[in-house]
Design an enzyme around this catalytic site. Sequence first.
Site, mmCIF file in Angstrom:
data_model
loop_
_atom_site.group_PDB
_atom_site.id
_atom_site.type_symbol
_atom_site.label_atom_id
_atom_site.label_comp_id
_atom_site.label_asym_id
_atom_site.label_seq_id
_atom_site.Cartn_x
_atom_site.Cartn_y
_atom_site.Cartn_z
ATOM 1 N N ASP A 42 -34.578 34.636 -29.315
ATOM 2 C CA ASP A 42 -33.139 34.718 -29.097
ATOM 3 C C ASP A 42 -32.874 35.498 -27.819
ATOM 4 O O ASP A 42 -33.190 36.688 -27.745
ATOM 5 C CB ASP A 42 -32.466 35.394 -30.285
ATOM 6 C CG ASP A 42 -30.966 35.217 -30.271
ATOM 7 O OD1 ASP A 42 -30.490 34.307 -29.587
ATOM 8 O OD2 ASP A 42 -30.274 35.981 -30.953
ATOM 9 N N HIS A 43 -32.309 34.823 -26.855
ATOM 10 C CA HIS A 43 -31.995 35.401 -25.553
ATOM 11 C C HIS A 43 -33.279 35.709 -24.783
ATOM 12 O O HIS A 43 -34.382 35.629 -25.299
ATOM 13 C CB HIS A 43 -31.126 36.656 -25.679
ATOM 14 C CG HIS A 43 -29.842 36.403 -26.374
ATOM 15 N ND1 HIS A 43 -28.928 37.414 -26.636
ATOM 16 C CD2 HIS A 43 -29.293 35.275 -26.886
ATOM 17 C CE1 HIS A 43 -27.884 36.914 -27.275
ATOM 18 N NE2 HIS A 43 -28.087 35.613 -27.430
#
Length: 389
Positions: free
Chosen positions: A346-347
Amino acid sequence: MKQGWRWYGDADAITLKEIKQAGVTDIVAALYERKPGEVWPVSEIKARQKKVREAGMEWSVVESVPLHEDIKKRTGDYKKYIENYKKTLVNLAKCGIKTVCYNFMPILDWTRSDLEFELGDGSTCLGYNEYEVAAFDMFALKRPGAEKDFDAKTRARAKKLWQSYSSKEKKRVEKAILTGLPGTVDDLTPKEFLRQLKAYEGIDDKKLRENMYAFLNEITPVLEKWDVNMCIHPDDPPHPIFGLPRILSTAADVREMCRKCPSKHIGLTLCTGSLGGSLENDEVAIFKEFAKRIFFCHFRNLQYEEPGVFHESECHLCGKTDLPALMIELLKEEKRRGEGIVVRPDHGRLMEIDRHRKCYCGYSYGGRLIGLAELRGLEIGIKYLKKGL
């Protein structure tokens, strides 16, 4: 661990070929061209699914099927939008896509105060400073009654901070908060934001929870019939902002949702970045308690400067969340189920190799490529040391 990657369709700066070369097996995507409340046609779902399959991967998780604000407020045409939502779930299920991520955050979705926080090596990432958010709320947005939401210490520090900021720094905070981030609404102006906030007057924590439980129980027959799993994304940040309640921020919140919505198809997206936005949350303990209802995971990490002030880590494995312990729990649950769970990095940091691209904030290629490699290495190392997982 099924190696996932969020892809934004043809508008994404990252190609499916590049994603495949990262070792990805499962794509996390949506019909981003469709507005909240619209029915997703089978033809459009199949077209996106076909592109992913031709690239050698599978579209296995939807992130997200966004809820129209009328559903969250339970006003206006909310009944029509719930029926449309059911039709979309059925259409996805007909195409074999049965894991749906969503959230119940009013208006803004996830929020940061800095989209280009610079790390020591010159790469940038997303940052959050509760004093910047408070300052914007009170002195730039000038939301009526905002001062009442902060204690005297926070008000004083936020005021001093805002007075010290140049117009460029103030604009940076405004842009970070009001820019339409990936998966959210379009960009907002302060005037439009205030107008939308006003529409939530009278909807407190209790009311918003009731609205969410009502929505979930109304779609449960569809979930049961078509074997679709709904996995809610935690609030980000996991506390009230701009006078809006947050209702899915802690283990107690998840516990109440499971009690009020007992279907086994209603569960959680375990997002360490969102849950990690509170020092009081224990992400590993939350996974262990709700393992059977976790259908999808976002793994990343945060580094804190102090309570309420954090940014994303240089390494997905280092920071507030004990990722090695969490990976062990994930592998245990996968063994129990006899199947993998989709996990996406995530990210990721924006590094030099991606400066030429117009990447969505947090969704560069290099940063997530490293994140996925770190998670993959962790998984292999744990399996090597703990035979049988």
